[in-house]
Design a protein around this motif. Structure first.
Motif, PDB file in Angstrom:
ATOM      1  N   GLU A 149       8.302  58.956  77.779  1.00 37.55           N
ATOM      2  CA  GLU A 149       8.606  58.662  79.186  1.00 37.55           C
ATOM      3  C   GLU A 149       7.505  57.829  79.835  1.00 37.55           C
ATOM      4  O   GLU A 149       7.780  57.021  80.726  1.00 37.55           O
ATOM      5  CB  GLU A 149       8.871  59.948  79.983  1.00 37.55           C
ATOM      6  CG  GLU A 149       7.689  60.884  80.105  1.00 37.55           C
ATOM      7  CD  GLU A 149       7.366  61.732  78.863  1.00 37.55           C
ATOM      8  OE1 GLU A 149       6.248  62.282  78.823  1.00 37.55           O
ATOM      9  OE2 GLU A 149       8.195  61.826  77.950  1.00 37.55           O
ATOM     10  N   GLY A 150       6.274  57.988  79.398  1.00 34.21           N
ATOM     11  CA  GLY A 150       5.178  57.179  79.931  1.00 34.21           C
ATOM     12  C   GLY A 150       5.330  55.709  79.578  1.00 34.21           C
ATOM     13  O   GLY A 150       5.025  54.832  80.391  1.00 34.21           O
ATOM     14  N   PHE A 151       5.811  55.444  78.382  1.00 33.44           N
ATOM     15  CA  PHE A 151       6.030  54.054  77.965  1.00 33.44           C
ATOM     16  C   PHE A 151       7.207  53.440  78.725  1.00 33.44           C
ATOM     17  O   PHE A 151       7.166  52.266  79.080  1.00 33.44           O
ATOM     18  CB  PHE A 151       6.242  53.988  76.443  1.00 33.44           C
ATOM     19  CG  PHE A 151       4.979  54.273  75.690  1.00 33.44           C
ATOM     20  CD1 PHE A 151       4.114  53.254  75.330  1.00 33.44           C
ATOM     21  CD2 PHE A 151       4.633  55.577  75.358  1.00 33.44           C
ATOM     22  CE1 PHE A 151       2.936  53.515  74.653  1.00 33.44           C
ATOM     23  CE2 PHE A 151       3.459  55.851  74.677  1.00 33.44           C
ATOM     24  CZ  PHE A 151       2.596  54.821  74.325  1.00 33.44           C
ATOM     25  N   GLU A 152       8.232  54.239  78.996  1.00 36.28           N
ATOM     26  CA  GLU A 152       9.366  53.770  79.814  1.00 36.28           C
ATOM     27  C   GLU A 152       8.888  53.437  81.232  1.00 36.28           C
ATOM     28  O   GLU A 152       9.291  52.435  81.815  1.00 36.28           O
ATOM     29  CB  GLU A 152      10.478  54.824  79.866  1.00 36.28           C
ATOM     30  CG  GLU A 152      11.236  54.991  78.576  1.00 36.28           C
ATOM     31  CD  GLU A 152      12.207  53.857  78.266  1.00 36.28           C
ATOM     32  OE1 GLU A 152      12.479  53.001  79.142  1.00 36.28           O
ATOM     33  OE2 GLU A 152      12.706  53.828  77.125  1.00 36.28           O
ATOM     34  N   GLU A 153       8.019  54.293  81.787  1.00 34.72           N
ATOM     35  CA  GLU A 153       7.477  54.051  83.131  1.00 34.72           C
ATOM     36  C   GLU A 153       6.675  52.754  83.167  1.00 34.72           C
ATOM     37  O   GLU A 153       6.808  51.948  84.085  1.00 34.72           O
ATOM     38  CB  GLU A 153       6.596  55.227  83.565  1.00 34.72           C
ATOM     39  CG  GLU A 153       5.941  55.034  84.911  1.00 34.72           C
ATOM     40  CD  GLU A 153       4.944  56.140  85.269  1.00 34.72           C
ATOM     41  OE1 GLU A 153       4.363  56.036  86.362  1.00 34.72           O
ATOM     42  OE2 GLU A 153       4.742  57.075  84.479  1.00 34.72           O
ATOM     43  N   VAL A 154       5.849  52.554  82.148  1.00 32.24           N
ATOM     44  CA  VAL A 154       5.056  51.325  82.077  1.00 32.24           C
ATOM     45  C   VAL A 154       5.982  50.113  81.992  1.00 32.24           C
ATOM     46  O   VAL A 154       5.795  49.129  82.704  1.00 32.24           O
ATOM     47  CB  VAL A 154       4.077  51.367  80.881  1.00 32.24           C
ATOM     48  CG1 VAL A 154       3.483  49.985  80.594  1.00 32.24           C
ATOM     49  CG2 VAL A 154       2.960  52.367  81.147  1.00 32.24           C
ATOM     50  N   LEU A 155       7.003  50.185  81.147  1.00 29.63           N
ATOM     51  CA  LEU A 155       7.923  49.055  81.016  1.00 29.63           C
ATOM     52  C   LEU A 155       8.610  48.745  82.347  1.00 29.63           C
ATOM     53  O   LEU A 155       8.731  47.575  82.722  1.00 29.63           O
ATOM     54  CB  LEU A 155       8.958  49.320  79.921  1.00 29.63           C
ATOM     55  CG  LEU A 155       9.966  48.185  79.715  1.00 29.63           C
ATOM     56  CD1 LEU A 155       9.279  46.877  79.324  1.00 29.63           C
ATOM     57  CD2 LEU A 155      10.998  48.582  78.674  1.00 29.63           C
ATOM     58  N   ALA A 156       9.050  49.755  83.062  1.00 29.39           N
ATOM     59  CA  ALA A 156       9.699  49.525  84.358  1.00 29.39           C
ATOM     60  C   ALA A 156       8.748  48.831  85.336  1.00 29.39           C
ATOM     61  O   ALA A 156       9.140  47.870  86.022  1.00 29.39           O
ATOM     62  CB  ALA A 156      10.201  50.844  84.941  1.00 29.39           C
ATOM     63  N   MET A 157       7.499  49.290  85.390  1.00 31.97           N
ATOM     64  CA  MET A 157       6.505  48.654  86.268  1.00 31.97           C
ATOM     65  C   MET A 157       6.271  47.206  85.854  1.00 31.97           C
ATOM     66  O   MET A 157       6.199  46.296  86.689  1.00 31.97           O
ATOM     67  CB  MET A 157       5.183  49.417  86.233  1.00 31.97           C
ATOM     68  CG  MET A 157       5.222  50.789  86.868  1.00 31.97           C
ATOM     69  SD  MET A 157       3.636  51.640  86.714  1.00 31.97           S
ATOM     70  CE  MET A 157       2.719  50.818  88.015  1.00 31.97           C
ATOM     71  N   VAL A 158       6.138  46.999  84.551  1.00 34.66           N
ATOM     72  CA  VAL A 158       5.861  45.668  84.021  1.00 34.66           C
ATOM     73  C   VAL A 158       7.014  44.714  84.304  1.00 34.66           C
ATOM     74  O   VAL A 158       6.790  43.576  84.740  1.00 34.66           O
ATOM     75  CB  VAL A 158       5.549  45.760  82.507  1.00 34.66           C
ATOM     76  CG1 VAL A 158       5.662  44.405  81.828  1.00 34.66           C
ATOM     77  CG2 VAL A 158       4.161  46.361  82.288  1.00 34.66           C
ATOM     78  N   GLU A 159       8.243  45.159  84.093  1.00 35.33           N
ATOM     79  CA  GLU A 159       9.387  44.263  84.314  1.00 35.33           C
ATOM     80  C   GLU A 159       9.465  43.798  85.761  1.00 35.33           C
ATOM     81  O   GLU A 159       9.629  42.596  86.022  1.00 35.33           O
ATOM     82  CB  GLU A 159      10.689  44.946  83.890  1.00 35.33           C
ATOM     83  CG  GLU A 159      10.840  45.036  82.385  1.00 35.33           C
ATOM     84  CD  GLU A 159      12.129  45.674  81.944  1.00 35.33           C
ATOM     85  OE1 GLU A 159      12.681  45.215  80.929  1.00 35.33           O
ATOM     86  OE2 GLU A 159      12.592  46.645  82.594  1.00 35.33           O
ATOM     87  N   ARG A 160       9.337  44.712  86.697  1.00 42.35           N
ATOM     88  CA  ARG A 160       9.454  44.293  88.104  1.00 42.35           C
ATOM     89  C   ARG A 160       8.254  43.441  88.534  1.00 42.35           C
ATOM     90  O   ARG A 160       8.388  42.511  89.326  1.00 42.35           O
ATOM     91  CB  ARG A 160       9.655  45.493  89.012  1.00 42.35           C
ATOM     92  CG  ARG A 160       8.470  46.425  89.122  1.00 42.35           C
ATOM     93  CD  ARG A 160       8.777  47.631  89.997  1.00 42.35           C
ATOM     94  NE  ARG A 160       7.632  48.495  90.131  1.00 42.35           N
ATOM     95  CZ  ARG A 160       7.595  49.753  89.724  1.00 42.35           C
ATOM     96  NH1 ARG A 160       8.653  50.311  89.158  1.00 42.35           N
ATOM     97  NH2 ARG A 160       6.501  50.472  89.896  1.00 42.35           N
ATOM     98  N   THR A 161       7.079  43.735  88.007  1.00 41.32           N
ATOM     99  CA  THR A 161       5.885  42.978  88.365  1.00 41.32           C
ATOM    100  C   THR A 161       5.916  41.588  87.738  1.00 41.32           C
ATOM    101  O   THR A 161       5.538  40.596  88.386  1.00 41.32           O
ATOM    102  CB  THR A 161       4.618  43.761  87.972  1.00 41.32           C
ATOM    103  OG1 THR A 161       4.665  45.041  88.614  1.00 41.32           O
ATOM    104  CG2 THR A 161       3.358  43.026  88.368  1.00 41.32           C
ATOM    105  N   CYS A 162       6.398  41.496  86.508  1.00 39.99           N
ATOM    106  CA  CYS A 162       6.514  40.178  85.866  1.00 39.99           C
ATOM    107  C   CYS A 162       7.481  39.284  86.620  1.00 39.99           C
ATOM    108  O   CYS A 162       7.260  38.065  86.705  1.00 39.99           O
ATOM    109  CB  CYS A 162       6.930  40.334  84.410  1.00 39.99           C
ATOM    110  SG  CYS A 162       5.591  40.916  83.344  1.00 39.99           S
TER     111      CYS A 162
END
Length: 179
Positions: A149-162
């Motif tokens: 779940e931590g990796f999913e959270e990071v991916l969500a943050m990264v996608e919107r920030t990118c």
């Protein structure tokens, strides 16, 4: 008043822009961001003008692929993590990149110390989260010691920030054919 991301610094070289992403070991957060941002840059038609690289402040994993959990979350969302090999941040990256984005305050501190204590604040050195449209200025949490779940959270943050970063890149004259 609505939130506006900080402006991207001007390119050092006309028609070219280099983004560096930095975390601790370059096996989780910054490689996820590297893969996502590289794909978004390509989708936006900027690949011929914008380069993306990632590194870690520590050298423990140099040459290794990304953490299998990071690779797994990327694969599950149709990204290709296969090309990544961990690298260590070097002082030269500060001159070679137009924008250096650190995943957390400690990474920012480590990169700042490489630059030198007496250096003036630099608009080219920032937190990745400064461009996060949801949690402005937030640190990207290190998922290494947690579960998937931590990796999913990071991916969500990264996608919107990118998405925010690419939008800023598209406004830089000379990167999209506009002047």
């Amino acid at each position: 008043m609505s939130w506006l991301p900080p402006p991207l610094p001007a390119p050092r070289q006309p028609g070219r822009y280099a983004v560096a992403l930095v975390c601790l070991g370059n096996i989780c957060r910054s490689p996820i961001a590297d893969v996502v941002l590289s794909e978004r840059v390509d989708e936006a038609g900027l690949a011929g003008h914008v380069t993306v690289a990632s590194s870690g402040t520590g050298g423990w994993h140099v040459g290794d692929p990304m953490d299998p959990r990071a690779a797994s979350v990327l694969l599950a969302h149709d990204y290709d993590p296969s090309l990544h090999r961990a690298r260590q941040f070097a002082a030269s990256w500060l001159e070679e990149h137009d924008l250096v984005l650190c995943m957390d305050a400690r990474n920012l501190e480590d990169v700042t110390s490489v630059r030198g204590e007496d250096s003036a604040p630099d608009e080219r050195l920032r937190l990745f989260g400064d461009f996060d449209p949801v949690t402005h200025g937030a640190e990207v949490p290190d998922p290494y010691y947690g579960g998937p779940e931590g990796f999913e959270e990071v991916l969500a943050m990264v996608e919107r920030t990118c998405a925010t970063i690419v939008s800023g890149l598209q406004r830089i004259p000379g990167l999209t054919g506009r002047s």
